[in-house]
Design an enzyme around this catalytic site. Structure first.
Site, PDB file in Angstrom:
ATOM      1  N   GLU A 112       0.809  -1.216   0.000  1.00 13.80           N
ATOM      2  CA  GLU A 112       0.000   0.000   0.000  1.00 13.80           C
ATOM      3  C   GLU A 112       0.847   1.273   0.000  1.00 13.80           C
ATOM      4  O   GLU A 112       0.387   2.330   0.413  1.00 13.80           O
ATOM      5  CB  GLU A 112      -0.939  -0.021   1.206  1.00 13.80           C
ATOM      6  CG  GLU A 112      -1.878  -1.204   1.198  1.00 13.80           C
ATOM      7  CD  GLU A 112      -2.587  -1.389   2.519  1.00 13.80           C
ATOM      8  OE1 GLU A 112      -3.451  -0.563   2.853  1.00 13.80           O
ATOM      9  OE2 GLU A 112      -2.266  -2.353   3.234  1.00 13.80           O
ATOM     10  N   SER A 167      -6.483  -3.137   3.174  1.00 14.73           N
ATOM     11  CA  SER A 167      -7.007  -2.603   1.913  1.00 14.73           C
ATOM     12  C   SER A 167      -7.430  -3.669   0.923  1.00 14.73           C
ATOM     13  O   SER A 167      -7.315  -3.508  -0.289  1.00 14.73           O
ATOM     14  CB  SER A 167      -5.986  -1.658   1.258  1.00 14.73           C
ATOM     15  OG  SER A 167      -5.949  -0.429   1.922  1.00 14.73           O
ATOM     16  N   TYR A 170      -9.189   2.662  -4.419  1.00 12.91           N
ATOM     17  CA  TYR A 170      -8.288   3.773  -4.708  1.00 12.91           C
ATOM     18  C   TYR A 170      -8.283   4.205  -6.169  1.00 12.91           C
ATOM     19  O   TYR A 170      -7.387   4.931  -6.591  1.00 12.91           O
ATOM     20  CB  TYR A 170      -6.869   3.411  -4.249  1.00 12.91           C
ATOM     21  CG  TYR A 170      -6.815   3.143  -2.765  1.00 12.91           C
ATOM     22  CD1 TYR A 170      -7.091   4.159  -1.849  1.00 12.91           C
ATOM     23  CD2 TYR A 170      -6.533   1.876  -2.278  1.00 12.91           C
ATOM     24  CE1 TYR A 170      -7.075   3.923  -0.499  1.00 12.91           C
ATOM     25  CE2 TYR A 170      -6.505   1.632  -0.909  1.00 12.91           C
ATOM     26  CZ  TYR A 170      -6.777   2.656  -0.037  1.00 12.91           C
ATOM     27  OH  TYR A 170      -6.750   2.421   1.323  1.00 12.91           O
ATOM     28  N   ARG A 182     -11.679   2.362  11.400  1.00 10.19           N
ATOM     29  CA  ARG A 182     -12.795   2.173  10.482  1.00 10.19           C
ATOM     30  C   ARG A 182     -13.124   0.688  10.427  1.00 10.19           C
ATOM     31  O   ARG A 182     -12.241  -0.143  10.193  1.00 10.19           O
ATOM     32  CB  ARG A 182     -12.447   2.672   9.078  1.00 10.19           C
ATOM     33  CG  ARG A 182     -13.676   2.840   8.178  1.00 10.19           C
ATOM     34  CD  ARG A 182     -13.303   2.953   6.711  1.00 10.19           C
ATOM     35  NE  ARG A 182     -12.874   1.678   6.160  1.00 10.19           N
ATOM     36  CZ  ARG A 182     -11.676   1.459   5.643  1.00 10.19           C
ATOM     37  NH1 ARG A 182     -10.764   2.419   5.588  1.00 10.19           N
ATOM     38  NH2 ARG A 182     -11.371   0.257   5.163  1.00 10.19           N
ATOM     39  N   ASP A 212     -15.343  -2.360   8.726  1.00  8.72           N
ATOM     40  CA  ASP A 212     -16.022  -2.715   7.486  1.00  8.72           C
ATOM     41  C   ASP A 212     -16.998  -3.864   7.717  1.00  8.72           C
ATOM     42  O   ASP A 212     -16.718  -4.790   8.503  1.00  8.72           O
ATOM     43  CB  ASP A 212     -15.006  -3.115   6.415  1.00  8.72           C
ATOM     44  CG  ASP A 212     -14.055  -1.977   6.063  1.00  8.72           C
ATOM     45  OD1 ASP A 212     -14.455  -0.815   6.221  1.00  8.72           O
ATOM     46  OD2 ASP A 212     -12.918  -2.265   5.647  1.00  8.72           O
ATOM     47  N   GLU A 216     -13.576  -6.563   9.288  1.00  8.03           N
ATOM     48  CA  GLU A 216     -12.301  -6.204   9.899  1.00  8.03           C
ATOM     49  C   GLU A 216     -12.394  -4.789  10.449  1.00  8.03           C
ATOM     50  O   GLU A 216     -13.278  -4.014  10.078  1.00  8.03           O
ATOM     51  CB  GLU A 216     -11.157  -6.285   8.887  1.00  8.03           C
ATOM     52  CG  GLU A 216     -11.266  -5.305   7.732  1.00  8.03           C
ATOM     53  CD  GLU A 216     -10.083  -5.385   6.775  1.00  8.03           C
ATOM     54  OE1 GLU A 216      -9.056  -5.986   7.146  1.00  8.03           O
ATOM     55  OE2 GLU A 216     -10.188  -4.837   5.676  1.00  8.03           O
ATOM     56  N   ASN A 270      -9.903  -1.495  10.677  1.00 12.16           N
ATOM     57  CA  ASN A 270      -8.675  -0.897  10.162  1.00 12.16           C
ATOM     58  C   ASN A 270      -8.202   0.151  11.155  1.00 12.16           C
ATOM     59  O   ASN A 270      -8.903   1.135  11.408  1.00 12.16           O
ATOM     60  CB  ASN A 270      -8.963  -0.274   8.794  1.00 12.16           C
ATOM     61  CG  ASN A 270      -7.728   0.208   8.084  1.00 12.16           C
ATOM     62  OD1 ASN A 270      -6.755   0.607   8.711  1.00 12.16           O
ATOM     63  ND2 ASN A 270      -7.770   0.202   6.768  1.00 12.16           N
ATOM     64  N   GLY A 330      -7.100   5.125   5.489  1.00  8.77           N
ATOM     65  CA  GLY A 330      -6.509   6.062   4.535  1.00  8.77           C
ATOM     66  C   GLY A 330      -6.972   7.492   4.762  1.00  8.77           C
ATOM     67  O   GLY A 330      -8.074   7.747   5.260  1.00  8.77           O
TER      68      GLY A 330
END
Length: 327
Positions: free
Chosen positions: A19, A145, A219, A258, A260, A276, A278, A282
């Site tokens: 990443e 990601s 992205y 964050r 998900d 998950e 994070n 980002g």
């Protein structure tokens, strides 16, 4: 907006993980915001000499804008703890657990947070038999990601069982996590720390053009539509926020996180599963946390400032280390 006096902030970004490019974009945005807030900024593209460069820079705090390994798995956090430098986001123990999807399940599921079942499989096993009934998902145990995620269906062009020469994460990783595929919708909820404690910022639905919400969709502009706030029943919004906040606290996250989800909307509340959490989301122009913060009335520069101030608070509270992880 800045603290008084202004801080010297090192923005640590780049590195050598999958990443890297996303991290560089996150770091550039953060650096601009910090300068706008009146701080002195030194940007470091992390190399193997990172400890020496940090020692020479003598920052008041490091903004950790790294994504993936080793910036998100506890390695950099341990180094910064040993150096006695304040840093943003979660500490060593939390980072070790949260980047490992199996360890995350072991921490969250007993606390009432639903996650998909599944098991760890050796990639070699996949060439002999499917580990689960199709459709199922294969993903690296400790990448972020959605790097290396594959959905295996009856129509997948990988063979049955998976052919040894078929393209997929089994060619890159020795072990993978196999999980049942959960049909439905992609949702995500961010949490931010402040002086009044952590709070959920809202829920976003991610509507993709095709396939699933993988690295490219995250992205690449135009590949994913962000619906913020998500147009879902109020009880599902409340449950997403409840699970995201609980995951943040149980794992011992700091700054922001964050979480998900996949939601099978035909199953109601019982169809909502955490995928998950994070610990270093980002901060790019396409990133979800800044977008949710904006809808909650928090601009990008203010968001960056809140994350930095939380890092300073945690460092002072813990006497020089990120030692207050709850995990």
């Amino acid at each position: 907006m800045t603290s008084k006096p202004p801080l010297h902030v090192v923005v640590l970004m780049g590195g050598w993980a999958n990443e890297r490019e996303v991290s560089l974009m996150s770091g550039a945005g953060v650096a601009d915001a910090l300068e706008m807030n009146g701080h002195r900024v030194t940007s470091i593209d992390m190399g193997r000499d990172v400890a020496q460069r940090l020692a020479e820079a003598k920052p008041d705090v490091v903004f950790n804008a790294l994504h993936g390994v080793p910036g998100e798995d506890g390695s950099v956090q341990g180094m910064l703890d040993l150096m006695g430098i304040a840093y943003t986001h979660s500490g060593l123990a939390t980072s070790v657990i949260a980047i490992d999807k199996q360890l995350t399940k072991q921490a969250l599921v007993p606390n009432g947070i639903p996650m998909p079942g599944g098991r760890i499989v050796r990639s070699e096993e996949l060439f002999e038999r499917d580990p689960l009934p199709r459709p199922y998902v294969l993903k690296p145990v400790n990448e972020g990601s959605s790097v290396g995620v594959a959905i295996i269906t009856d129509d997948s062009n990988v063979g049955n069982p998976i052919a040894r020469d078929a393209a997929g994460p089994w060619q890159q990783f020795g072990e993978l996590l196999a999980e049942p595929f959960i049909k439905g919708r992609e949702l995500t909820a961010a949490v931010i720390d402040s002086a009044n404690g952590p709070r959920a910022l809202g829920v976003t639905e991610l509507i993709i053009d095709q396939g699933f919400y993988d690295y490219e969709h995250k992205y690449t502009e135009g590949r994913t539509q962000h619906v913020c706030p998500a147009q879902i029943p109020p009880e599902i919004t409340a449950l997403c926020e409840e699970y995201a906040l609980k995951a943040h606290v149980v794992l011992g996250c700091h700054g922001t996180s964050r979480t998900d989800f996949r939601w099978d909307d035909e199953a109601g509340e019982a169809g909502l599963f955490v995928l998950e959490t994070n610990t270093q989301p980002g901060m790019t122009p396409l990133s979800l946390v800044p977008e949710q913060a904006r809808h909650a009335g928090i601009g990008y520069a203010e968001l960056v400032e809140l994350i930095v101030m939380e890092a300073i608070r945690v460092h002072k509270f813990d006497g020089g280390a990120h030692g207050s992880d709850q995990a």
